[in-house]
Enzyme design. Structure first.
Site, mmCIF file in Angstrom:
data_model
loop_
_atom_site.group_PDB
_atom_site.id
_atom_site.type_symbol
_atom_site.label_atom_id
_atom_site.label_comp_id
_atom_site.label_asym_id
_atom_site.label_seq_id
_atom_site.Cartn_x
_atom_site.Cartn_y
_atom_site.Cartn_z
ATOM 1 N N CYS A 184 0.839 -1.203 0.000
ATOM 2 C CA CYS A 184 0.000 0.000 0.000
ATOM 3 C C CYS A 184 0.872 1.251 0.000
ATOM 4 O O CYS A 184 1.669 1.455 0.911
ATOM 5 C CB CYS A 184 -0.913 -0.021 1.231
ATOM 6 S SG CYS A 184 -1.658 1.574 1.627
ATOM 7 N N CYS A 187 0.491 3.418 3.109
ATOM 8 C CA CYS A 187 1.224 2.862 4.246
ATOM 9 C C CYS A 187 2.708 3.197 4.116
ATOM 10 O O CYS A 187 3.355 3.599 5.086
ATOM 11 C CB CYS A 187 1.042 1.345 4.314
ATOM 12 S SG CYS A 187 -0.676 0.795 4.510
#
Length: 264
Positions: A184, A187
């Protein structure tokens, strides 16, 4: 470097050069851009037809955050996007090949981005974004993507560990836990801030942890941990069984610390 000492000179063959580029390019640039509202690139449409053919002159940066924090806080200016010219340092092995074909020659053309401009890769468009600018799904996650949020001040929670933490009604200390997936990009964008936060909270009585919530753990995280998108940040109070979900898309150290201090 530590990467070379621990994994050798050629680990980039094994993980698609992701960790190598992250250490040498992505993390340093992310730190620099945190203090800005815009940056200028040298991207051109003719450089990589597989990934850059549609880049605009001006865009909202899809991968990095600016001084105000959160998705959409940084402008990316590509002033030479429509300029054609020679490429230096990434020559091909044949006059019949594209001039940039020698760049990570063993890879498919659509993967030839180092991470600075990962948002150009069309397969990333299959990642659905929710209104908070978070990633909510991905194709099979990626076992080959290096893990993130690695720090001595962070506790890596297993499935059993997060289940036990969630069941506790009286904890000896409060916890802050990020539910994440290493592929991600949001993230990845908050990795530096979260690690710095963990360092700031070390010794204060607040535990900081991470739980990888994609793959086989995703359904559980959605049902039991309020996971709607990656990343999701939860605060587990000391004397309450119910975790509190971080409500903001701003993930800088100061904002995260204010959230913790308001609840601890």
């Amino acid at each position: 470097s530590r990467l070379v000492r621990s994994k050798g000179l050629f680990s980039f063959y094994e993980d698609g050069h992701q960790e190598c580029c992250r250490v040498r390019k992505v993390r340093p640039l992310r730190r620099a851009l945190k203090g800005l509202r815009a940056w200028i690139t040298g991207q051109r449409k003719d450089q990589s037809p597989g990934t850059r053919a549609e880049i605009p002159i001006v865009q909202v940066d899809p991968s990095f955050e600016g001084i105000d924090g959160g998705i959409g806080s940084l402008v990316k200016w590509n002033p030479v996007a429509n300029v054609e010219g020679p490429e230096y340092g990434t020559s091909s092995n044949s006059t019949r090949q594209h001039e940039r074909e020698g760049r990570w020659w063993w890879e498919d053309a659509e993967a030839k981005e180092c991470g600075l401009h990962k948002g150009n890769i069309k397969k990333d468009e299959a990642l659905h974004l929710n209104g908070n600018g978070n990633e909510i799904s991905a194709t099979n996650g990626s076992a080959n993507v290096p893990d993130i949020f690695n720090s001595k001040n962070l506790v890596s929670l297993s499935r059993t560990g997060i289940e036990n933490l969630t069941r506790l009604e009286n904890r000896s200390e409060p916890w802050l836990v990020v539910l994440y997936a290493p592929w991600c990009r949001f993230c990845q964008a908050m990795e530096g801030s979260y690690i710095e936060l963990a360092g700031n909270l070390a010794g204060t009585g607040v535990k900081v942890g991470k739980f990888r919530a994609d793959g086989e753990h995703k359904a559980y995280a959605q049902q039991e941990l309020q996971l709607g998108s990656f990343p999701t940040i939860l605060f587990y109070p000391k004397h309450s069984s119910n975790p509190i979900k971080y409500p903001s898309e701003k993930r800088d150290v100061a904002t995260l610390l204010a959230f913790v201090n308001a609840l601890r």
